[in-house]
Design a protein around this motif. Structure first.
Motif, mmCIF file in Angstrom:
data_model
loop_
_atom_site.group_PDB
_atom_site.id
_atom_site.type_symbol
_atom_site.label_atom_id
_atom_site.label_comp_id
_atom_site.label_asym_id
_atom_site.label_seq_id
_atom_site.Cartn_x
_atom_site.Cartn_y
_atom_site.Cartn_z
ATOM 1 N N SER A 163 56.835 105.323 55.499
ATOM 2 C CA SER A 163 54.953 105.675 55.028
ATOM 3 C C SER A 163 54.141 104.806 55.572
ATOM 4 O O SER A 163 52.789 105.553 55.731
ATOM 5 N N ALA A 164 54.768 103.729 55.723
ATOM 6 C CA ALA A 164 53.577 102.381 57.012
ATOM 7 C C ALA A 164 53.162 103.622 57.967
ATOM 8 O O ALA A 164 52.013 103.068 58.483
ATOM 9 N N GLU A 165 54.210 104.643 58.861
ATOM 10 C CA GLU A 165 53.732 104.795 60.427
ATOM 11 C C GLU A 165 52.449 106.229 59.254
ATOM 12 O O GLU A 165 52.023 107.495 60.143
ATOM 13 N N GLY A 166 52.217 106.675 58.060
ATOM 14 C CA GLY A 166 51.574 108.156 57.748
ATOM 15 C C GLY A 166 52.238 108.999 57.847
ATOM 16 O O GLY A 166 51.788 109.921 56.896
ATOM 17 N N ASP A 167 53.726 109.284 57.465
ATOM 18 C CA ASP A 167 54.299 110.143 57.137
ATOM 19 C C ASP A 167 55.057 110.321 55.800
ATOM 20 O O ASP A 167 56.224 109.755 55.406
ATOM 21 N N GLU A 168 54.347 110.627 54.806
ATOM 22 C CA GLU A 168 54.810 110.625 53.274
ATOM 23 C C GLU A 168 55.520 111.592 52.992
ATOM 24 O O GLU A 168 56.563 111.778 52.003
ATOM 25 N N GLY A 169 55.607 113.035 53.575
ATOM 26 C CA GLY A 169 56.180 113.862 53.743
ATOM 27 C C GLY A 169 57.950 113.594 53.938
ATOM 28 O O GLY A 169 58.876 113.663 53.318
ATOM 29 N N SER A 170 58.081 113.080 55.108
ATOM 30 C CA SER A 170 59.557 111.925 55.466
ATOM 31 C C SER A 170 59.509 111.361 53.817
ATOM 32 O O SER A 170 60.980 110.920 53.756
ATOM 33 N N THR A 171 59.161 109.771 53.047
ATOM 34 C CA THR A 171 59.250 109.321 52.914
ATOM 35 C C THR A 171 59.289 109.722 51.313
ATOM 36 O O THR A 171 60.651 109.336 50.491
#
Length: 201
Positions: A163-171
């Protein structure tokens, strides 16, 4: 027979057909190595996608082992609660298999390579190998709970970092599928380990 027009003539040339024979025993080099990425225009940088694939593959390996444990214990269940546990463990296994597929497809959609071969899974998993034979029912349930906890710890950490990396799909996948399903299954399993009388209060 198929026909083709050659460059030097307008007369059709006859080409042989295989007759539907499968081309068997084909071999070749890998087209993409495990741990590498192909470029996909999904708005996430290379390093973020690489990190996501690494974390997701770890959860994927453990989840494949958890699925296998559920099936093993489903088959080997015994005792007075056999019927209810036999059915419950199979239902849990089906849910974990759906998560396996979702995790693998997420890795692929990031441009990575999902861990799929059981021998490769065994190299990556953190879930301890059970005995080859049959264990007591409470031990089998405890083994499932331990596998769940390992996955939940890894999934929570991976979700926060991705989430901190901006990968909301994986999160979203980790929270909505892995964590929420895992928490519910832990609840059902743990309640079967409560030592409570059946007919007298």
């Amino acid at each position: 027979m198929e026909t083709a027009i050659t460059a030097s003539s307008t007369e059709p040339t006859t080409l042989p057909r295989s007759g539907g024979q499968p081309l068997l025993h084909q071999k070749g080099a890998e087209t993409q190595a495990f741990g590498t990425l192909k470029q996909l225009p999904i708005g996430l940088g290379h390093d973020t996608r690489m990190y996501a694939c690494q974390r997701l593959n770890r959860v994927l390996a453990d989840t494949q082992i958890l699925y296998s444990l559920y099936k093993k214990h489903h088959w080997l269940m015994r005792g007075a609660t056999f019927y209810s546990l036999h059915l419950m463990l199979d239902k849990h296994a089906e849910a974990q298999l759906a998560i396996v597929d979702a995790l693998a497809e997420r890795v692929q959609s990031l441009g990575g390579v999902a861990v799929g071969d059981p021998r490769h899974v065994a190299e990556l998993t953190t879930v301890p190998r059970p005995p080859d034979g049959v264990e007591e029912v409470p031990v089998m349930l405890s083994r499932l709970l331990d596998a769940h906890e390992r996955i939940l710890i890894e999934a929570r950490d991976a979700a926060a970092r991705l989430s901190a990396e901006g990968d909301e799909g994986s999160t979203d996948l980790l929270v909505s599928d892995v964590i929420r399903t895992g928490e519910a299954q832990v609840w059902f399993l743990a309640e079967h380990l409560v030592d409570t009388p059946l007919v007298r209060g």
